[in-house]
Design a protein around this motif. Structure first.
Motif, mmCIF file in Angstrom:
data_model
loop_
_atom_site.group_PDB
_atom_site.id
_atom_site.type_symbol
_atom_site.label_atom_id
_atom_site.label_comp_id
_atom_site.label_asym_id
_atom_site.label_seq_id
_atom_site.Cartn_x
_atom_site.Cartn_y
_atom_site.Cartn_z
ATOM 1 N N PRO A 32 96.139 40.606 -66.348
ATOM 2 C CA PRO A 32 96.073 39.515 -65.644
ATOM 3 C C PRO A 32 96.733 39.421 -64.068
ATOM 4 O O PRO A 32 96.501 39.752 -63.176
ATOM 5 C CB PRO A 32 96.019 37.863 -66.172
ATOM 6 N N GLN A 33 98.016 39.929 -64.789
ATOM 7 C CA GLN A 33 99.116 39.433 -63.925
ATOM 8 C C GLN A 33 99.465 40.910 -63.110
ATOM 9 O O GLN A 33 99.276 41.464 -61.659
ATOM 10 C CB GLN A 33 100.301 39.391 -64.205
ATOM 11 N N TYR A 34 98.411 41.946 -63.792
ATOM 12 C CA TYR A 34 99.178 43.827 -63.120
ATOM 13 C C TYR A 34 97.837 44.046 -62.359
ATOM 14 O O TYR A 34 98.306 44.546 -61.223
ATOM 15 C CB TYR A 34 99.665 44.033 -64.434
ATOM 16 N N TRP A 35 96.623 43.663 -62.593
ATOM 17 C CA TRP A 35 95.988 43.392 -62.045
ATOM 18 C C TRP A 35 95.216 43.256 -60.440
ATOM 19 O O TRP A 35 95.353 43.346 -59.428
ATOM 20 C CB TRP A 35 94.429 43.933 -62.292
ATOM 21 N N HIS A 36 96.584 42.138 -61.038
ATOM 22 C CA HIS A 36 96.266 40.926 -59.809
ATOM 23 C C HIS A 36 96.792 41.518 -58.738
ATOM 24 O O HIS A 36 97.158 41.355 -57.329
ATOM 25 C CB HIS A 36 96.483 39.573 -59.631
ATOM 26 N N PHE A 37 98.326 41.999 -59.141
ATOM 27 C CA PHE A 37 99.099 42.381 -58.337
ATOM 28 C C PHE A 37 98.938 43.881 -57.596
ATOM 29 O O PHE A 37 99.495 43.459 -56.680
ATOM 30 C CB PHE A 37 101.069 42.722 -58.844
ATOM 31 N N VAL A 38 98.603 44.378 -58.647
ATOM 32 C CA VAL A 38 97.858 46.058 -57.447
ATOM 33 C C VAL A 38 97.058 45.429 -56.673
ATOM 34 O O VAL A 38 97.391 46.332 -55.242
ATOM 35 C CB VAL A 38 97.227 47.083 -58.813
ATOM 36 N N VAL A 39 96.244 44.786 -56.980
ATOM 37 C CA VAL A 39 95.211 44.771 -55.672
ATOM 38 C C VAL A 39 95.479 43.947 -54.835
ATOM 39 O O VAL A 39 95.339 44.231 -53.584
ATOM 40 C CB VAL A 39 93.250 44.133 -56.602
ATOM 41 N N ALA A 40 96.637 42.634 -54.585
ATOM 42 C CA ALA A 40 97.165 42.666 -53.731
ATOM 43 C C ALA A 40 97.770 43.362 -53.144
ATOM 44 O O ALA A 40 98.186 43.452 -51.503
ATOM 45 C CB ALA A 40 98.173 41.569 -54.245
ATOM 46 N N MET A 41 98.481 44.490 -53.433
ATOM 47 C CA MET A 41 99.614 45.285 -52.587
ATOM 48 C C MET A 41 98.526 46.339 -51.866
ATOM 49 O O MET A 41 98.986 46.578 -50.898
ATOM 50 C CB MET A 41 99.781 46.781 -54.210
ATOM 51 N N ILE A 42 96.834 46.132 -52.609
ATOM 52 C CA ILE A 42 95.983 47.409 -51.806
ATOM 53 C C ILE A 42 95.725 46.099 -50.536
ATOM 54 O O ILE A 42 95.706 47.223 -49.489
ATOM 55 C CB ILE A 42 94.819 47.264 -52.603
ATOM 56 N N ILE A 43 95.748 45.719 -50.659
ATOM 57 C CA ILE A 43 95.136 44.278 -50.176
ATOM 58 C C ILE A 43 96.107 44.469 -48.805
ATOM 59 O O ILE A 43 96.223 44.441 -47.653
ATOM 60 C CB ILE A 43 94.433 43.370 -49.932
ATOM 61 N N THR A 44 97.684 44.029 -48.786
ATOM 62 C CA THR A 44 98.465 43.587 -47.603
ATOM 63 C C THR A 44 99.226 44.906 -47.150
ATOM 64 O O THR A 44 99.216 45.021 -45.875
ATOM 65 C CB THR A 44 99.817 43.300 -49.020
ATOM 66 N N ALA A 45 98.691 46.381 -48.208
ATOM 67 C CA ALA A 45 99.709 47.704 -47.449
ATOM 68 C C ALA A 45 98.206 47.635 -46.595
ATOM 69 O O ALA A 45 98.594 48.499 -45.360
ATOM 70 C CB ALA A 45 99.616 49.061 -48.154
ATOM 71 N N GLY A 46 96.713 48.076 -46.609
ATOM 72 C CA GLY A 46 95.502 47.509 -45.888
ATOM 73 C C GLY A 46 95.463 47.152 -44.323
ATOM 74 O O GLY A 46 95.553 47.723 -43.725
ATOM 75 N N PHE A 47 95.887 46.217 -44.794
ATOM 76 C CA PHE A 47 96.073 44.741 -44.193
ATOM 77 C C PHE A 47 97.719 45.371 -42.908
ATOM 78 O O PHE A 47 97.143 44.957 -41.158
ATOM 79 C CB PHE A 47 95.959 43.639 -43.853
ATOM 80 N N MET A 48 98.188 45.474 -42.671
ATOM 81 C CA MET A 48 99.716 45.488 -42.685
ATOM 82 C C MET A 48 99.191 47.318 -41.909
ATOM 83 O O MET A 48 99.691 47.128 -40.653
ATOM 84 C CB MET A 48 100.675 46.192 -43.607
#
Length: 492
Positions: A190-206
């Motif tokens: 749960p922690q890994y996939w939550h983190f990876v998707v958060a990175m994709i979202i953050t980088a995309g929006f940035m």
């Protein structure tokens, strides 16, 4: 004396500065992590589009993004190395006793970091020197090395939250280490996939936020539309997925770390039919001040029933749980993260609705204002996620096995405060230099685009920042427009 003040008075003097130093360096490094983990993937998506459609503008964007990726990676090496040293310098009790159990995660991350550095160098060097297909294929391993690095760090952190894979001898030292169990703990998935998707979202929006700002300033050519659409689409697709993953990890915390869950939701006593508090402050006596109280909701969210039993903070002694202040900090961080995530879901749905109905980008200035803010909001959400994760676990550095106070360095507190001041000054200079470099690159690229447009004679080329491909020699340009004369040298 209140419980919080009593526990603070008993803590070693060096505990507070050590925590502050670690918190500052981690909070600074995590700003770069989304670009390090997800930006290579976004760049390669743009690169693929350019090759697939013969779109020189997409290739130009991918090429420029690869330069930003390299600069960001260089800074990430510095801040990441500082964090690695801090684990040993600030928390020798942790690494000395438990390093053999969970240290494999740091080893994996180090190898991934090395491989990513080599691949970024090859990818950056390969523009105009390799065949298009070969160059693209050599870039494909980049996202996987980034994910491998995240794998190592999240394996170590999830082990600290749910430690397993070892036995304790008569002296309380870990023996019989099972590496696989130490890596794949109950919280890892749960922690890994939550983190990876958060990175994709953050980088995309940035990344999209940069071009949304350009749109608001009147730059609405193909270059800016494409620079916005590709990263924003990636982030928009991932955002609803993250909402599901966020619920999954919260439920995992509820089952595996019930006291931490109590801190996140400021639940004082174990009970059923527990209300949900949106924000609010937990007092030393267990009462909650302020916030919005929603009856029964916490029990419903935890177990899909108002009769779900939620463990409270008082289920364990005061020295084995977060203080009221720490619980409030974790609660606010958690609620703010969820609030930002919910707003980003609405923004993603807005984008998807317009695209599916009209097959175009939204036209509303308010959409682009929101998109321009989404990158910063995503970074704030990531910071809040780490605050909730780490503060909610207090007072444990290894959950239910070692307290933070037992792991801290014996170095004098005054020395640690001086170190914090020095690191803050150095980091301000580093990040200031990073921003200055990015602004210089942007200015140089913009001047190159203006010169190229002027050399195009006002026709179709005036709408395109680059009409030829980044592969092979440059097309000849008019010397009067400030261009070169077809030598194949790169324009910035």
């Amino acid at each position: 004396m209140s419980t919080s003040l009593h526990l603070l008075a008993e803590a070693p003097a060096q505990l507070l500065p050590a925590r502050e130093l670690m918190a500052f360096t981690l909070a600074s490094h995590i700003i770069l992590v989304p670009l390090g983990v997800a930006f290579p993937f976004i760049t390669l998506v743009m690169h693929y589009r350019g090759l697939r459609r013969g779109d020189a503008t997409a290739l130009l964007l991918a090429r420029r993004w690869s330069a930003v990726m390299a600069v960001q990676f260089a800074l990430g090496i510095v801040t990441g190395t500082v964090l690695s040293f801090e684990f040993g310098l600030l928390w020798p009790g942790l690494m000395g006793r438990w390093g053999d159990v969970f240290g494999i995660g740091f080893g994996v991350e180090a190898w991934a970091f090395f491989l990513e550095a080599v691949l970024i160098a090859v990818y950056l060097y390969g523009w105009r020197r390799l065949k298009p297909r070969t160059h693209f294929l050599l870039g494909l391993p980049l996202p996987f090395t980034a994910l491998l690095g995240a794998f190592g760090i999240l394996a170590a952190n999830s082990w600290m939250n749910t430690p397993q894979g070892f036995s304790l001898d008569s002296e309380g030292k870990p023996v019989d280490v099972n590496v696989w169990k130490a890596i794949f703990t109950p919280m890892f998935g749960p922690q890994y996939w939550h983190f990876v998707v958060a990175m994709i979202i953050t980088a995309g929006f940035m990344v999209a936020g940069v071009y949304a700002t350009g749109w608001l300033r009147g730059r609405r050519d193909h270059y800016h539309r494409l620079g916005f659409a590709v990263p924003f689409t990636i982030a928009a697709v991932a955002t609803p997925v993250q909402f599901v993953l966020g619920d999954s990890i919260a439920r995992s915390v509820f089952h595996k770390q019930p006291v931490k869950f109590a801190a996140l939701e400021i639940v004082w006593k174990t009970d059923t039919r527990v209300p949900e508090y949106l924000f609010g402050r937990l007092n030393e006596d267990g009462s909650v001040s302020g916030g919005i109280k929603i009856p029964l909701l916490d029990s419903v969210l935890a177990g899909f029933s108002p009769n779900t039993r939620v463990v409270g903070l008082t289920s364990v002694p005061a020295d084995q749980r977060p203080t009221a202040t720490q619980a409030t900090i974790a609660h606010w961080a958690f609620d703010l993260m969820v609030l930002i995530g919910s707003v980003l879901v609405v923004l993603a749905l807005w984008y998807g609705f317009v695209w599916l109905r009209h097959r175009r980008l939204p036209a509303s200035p308010w959409f682009y204002r929101s998109a321009a803010c989404a990158g910063v909001a995503s970074v704030v959400a990531v910071e809040c996620g780490w605050i909730a994760t780490e503060v909610g676990r207090q007072p444990w550095i290894v959950y239910q096995n070692m307290r933070v106070a037992e792991a801290v360095t014996p170095t004098r507190s005054g020395t640690l405060w001086i170190m914090l001041g020095v690191v803050m000054v150095v980091y301000v200079l580093l990040f200031g230099t990073f921003v200055r470099i990015l602004l210089t690159m942007r200015t140089r690229w913009r001047l190159a685009d203006e010169q190229h447009a002027a050399g195009g004679g006002g026709g179709g080329a005036a709408l395109e920042p680059e009409a030829d491909t980044p592969y092979g020699p440059r097309a000849p340009q008019d010397a009067s427009a400030g261009g070169t004369t077809g030598t194949g040298k790169d324009r910035p």
